[in-house]
Design an enzyme around this catalytic site. Structure first.
Site, mmCIF file in Angstrom:
data_model
loop_
_atom_site.group_PDB
_atom_site.id
_atom_site.type_symbol
_atom_site.label_atom_id
_atom_site.label_comp_id
_atom_site.label_asym_id
_atom_site.label_seq_id
_atom_site.Cartn_x
_atom_site.Cartn_y
_atom_site.Cartn_z
ATOM 1 N N GLU A 104 2.969 -0.472 4.297
ATOM 2 C CA GLU A 104 3.093 -0.287 5.748
ATOM 3 C C GLU A 104 4.672 -0.409 6.116
ATOM 4 O O GLU A 104 5.410 -1.239 6.003
ATOM 5 C CB GLU A 104 2.268 -1.404 6.420
ATOM 6 C CG GLU A 104 0.821 -1.460 5.874
ATOM 7 C CD GLU A 104 0.260 -2.638 6.168
ATOM 8 O OE1 GLU A 104 0.767 -3.456 7.316
ATOM 9 O OE2 GLU A 104 -0.520 -3.345 5.485
ATOM 10 N N ARG A 136 -11.920 0.702 8.774
ATOM 11 C CA ARG A 136 -11.199 0.120 7.665
ATOM 12 C C ARG A 136 -10.548 1.500 7.157
ATOM 13 O O ARG A 136 -11.450 2.540 7.016
ATOM 14 C CB ARG A 136 -12.169 -0.416 6.807
ATOM 15 C CG ARG A 136 -11.593 -0.820 5.355
ATOM 16 C CD ARG A 136 -10.482 -1.962 5.587
ATOM 17 N NE ARG A 136 -11.123 -3.321 6.287
ATOM 18 C CZ ARG A 136 -10.457 -4.027 6.730
ATOM 19 N NH1 ARG A 136 -9.148 -3.913 6.886
ATOM 20 N NH2 ARG A 136 -11.110 -5.153 7.352
ATOM 21 N N HIS A 169 -0.009 0.986 9.515
ATOM 22 C CA HIS A 169 -0.865 0.352 8.679
ATOM 23 C C HIS A 169 -1.636 1.478 7.519
ATOM 24 O O HIS A 169 -2.787 1.266 7.469
ATOM 25 C CB HIS A 169 -1.928 -0.662 9.117
ATOM 26 C CG HIS A 169 -2.367 -1.806 8.505
ATOM 27 N ND1 HIS A 169 -3.171 -1.519 7.253
ATOM 28 C CD2 HIS A 169 -2.227 -3.102 8.511
ATOM 29 C CE1 HIS A 169 -3.515 -2.754 6.575
ATOM 30 N NE2 HIS A 169 -3.005 -3.667 7.555
ATOM 31 N N ASP A 190 -0.286 -9.963 -0.259
ATOM 32 C CA ASP A 190 -0.179 -9.742 1.074
ATOM 33 C C ASP A 190 1.119 -10.005 1.297
ATOM 34 O O ASP A 190 1.476 -11.409 1.758
ATOM 35 C CB ASP A 190 -1.277 -10.531 1.712
ATOM 36 C CG ASP A 190 -1.077 -10.118 3.247
ATOM 37 O OD1 ASP A 190 -2.181 -10.668 4.045
ATOM 38 O OD2 ASP A 190 -0.333 -9.553 3.583
ATOM 39 N N ARG A 223 -5.104 -0.212 18.174
ATOM 40 C CA ARG A 223 -5.893 0.525 16.987
ATOM 41 C C ARG A 223 -7.401 0.640 17.538
ATOM 42 O O ARG A 223 -8.071 1.339 16.972
ATOM 43 C CB ARG A 223 -5.674 -0.176 15.782
ATOM 44 C CG ARG A 223 -6.186 -1.570 15.783
ATOM 45 C CD ARG A 223 -6.118 -2.248 14.389
ATOM 46 N NE ARG A 223 -6.239 -3.585 14.258
ATOM 47 C CZ ARG A 223 -6.558 -4.301 13.103
ATOM 48 N NH1 ARG A 223 -6.660 -3.732 11.820
ATOM 49 N NH2 ARG A 223 -7.168 -5.534 13.020
#
Ligand code: TA6
Length: 300
Positions: A272, A74, A169, A213, A100
């Site tokens: 992002e 995270r 991100h 979001d 990732r």
């Protein structure tokens, strides 16, 4: 994971670049030059710190970072690739692709006029993955100095075209989420992930007072994160990006995620640089695509 000792042997340990392991267990490359310090976690080629000289950290991590096998750490700058969000067809494929959590290979560590540059490569042989049958190669170049450049190039190394979606991100470190706003998305069309991806029009200035979001479609550069608490503007200039994602999980989602740390949502904001949804890129065999962002910090 490349053995830290073998990296030391191959790239040496100059005064500016060193290799080590964090107290919470991540193998990292550490940069220390006259303009900044930066840290890259080898797993997923994930930048986890960039702190210009005399500045607060610009990249957010939870107070107690936690490594979970097979799951992206995270925070930092996870590389979402070769798909953004849910897999287009397979419900059990990992969200945001596999880059990732993949083993990237460090190819270059050098000094440049703009700072210290690391270049890492991820090779995906054609047919090697059930969730991604195509052939592809990704190159990630990170230059850390007074500014931060992150550059992701994708090459189609296979025999068939593929659609690529992607995101750098970036979890930005901010002082207080309710005293932060975003300028540069005004009037853009965005998909609201909290409302069935309904298409909406962005306000002149984006403020955050709850979970947000949004996938803003179209090109937006520069974008400015105005941080009243830390008295600074973070400016994000992008290339090759037709989408910008804005995300903060707020309280309830942070509790569901379980790895944001106490009040973590108050100190972070994801903006992002991406190509997602309508802005997917189709690469023919042999074709390459580049997405990049340059981040700079300006006291106010
Ligand atoms: O970039 C926004 C987003 O797609 C959100 O929907 C949220 O899922 C976030 O990414 C984090 O995703 P992760 O898989 O890292 O928990």
């Amino acid at each position: 994971m490349a053995d830290i000792d073998s990296l030391k042997a191959k790239f040496g340990v100059s005064g500016r670049i060193s290799f080590g392991t964090t107290i919470w267990g991540a193998d990292v490359i550490e940069i220390r030059n006259e303009d900044c310090r930066a840290t890259l976690a080898l797993a997923g080629a994930q930048l986890i710190d960039w702190t210009p000289e005399g500045e607060w950290p610009v990249i957010w991590l939870p107070a107690e970072p936690r490594l979970t096998p097979g799951k992206a750490l995270r925070g930092g700058v996870p590389v979402c690739w070769p798909w953004f969000g849910a897999h287009p067809a397979l419900a059990d494929a990992p969200a945001h692709g596999f880059a990732r959590t993949a083993k990237w290979v460090l190819e270059v560590a050098k000094e440049t006029d703009d700072g210290t540059t690391l270049v890492l490569r991820l090779d995906v042989p054609e047919g090697s993955r059930p969730d991604w049958p195509h052939g592809a190669e990704a190159w990630l170049a990170i230059t850390a100095g007074r500014t931060l450049l992150i550059d992701l190039e994708t090459r189609n190394t296979g025999g068939t075209p593929f659609a690529l979606t992607e995101a750098l991100h970036t979890y930005f470190r901010i002082g207080e989420i309710t005293d932060t706003l975003i300028v540069g998305l005004d009037g853009s069309t965005y998909l609201d992930a909290l409302d069935g991806f309904a298409r909406k029009i962005a306000p002149p200035v984006t403020t955050i007072a709850g979970e947000i979001d949004r996938v803003h479609l179209g090109r937006h550069s520069p974008i400015v994160i105005c941080d009243e608490e830390l008295r600074r503007h973070i400016v994000v200039e992008s290339e090759g990006s037709e989408s910008t994602v804005v995300w903060n999980p707020w309280i309830a989602k942070s509790e569901r995620l379980g790895d944001m740390g106490e009040d973590g949502y108050r100190r972070m904001l994801c903006v992002e640089t991406a190509n997602a949804f309508d802005d997917a890129r189709v690469l023919a065999p042999g074709e390459t695509h580049r997405i990049a962002q340059t981040v700079s910090v300006h006291p106010i």
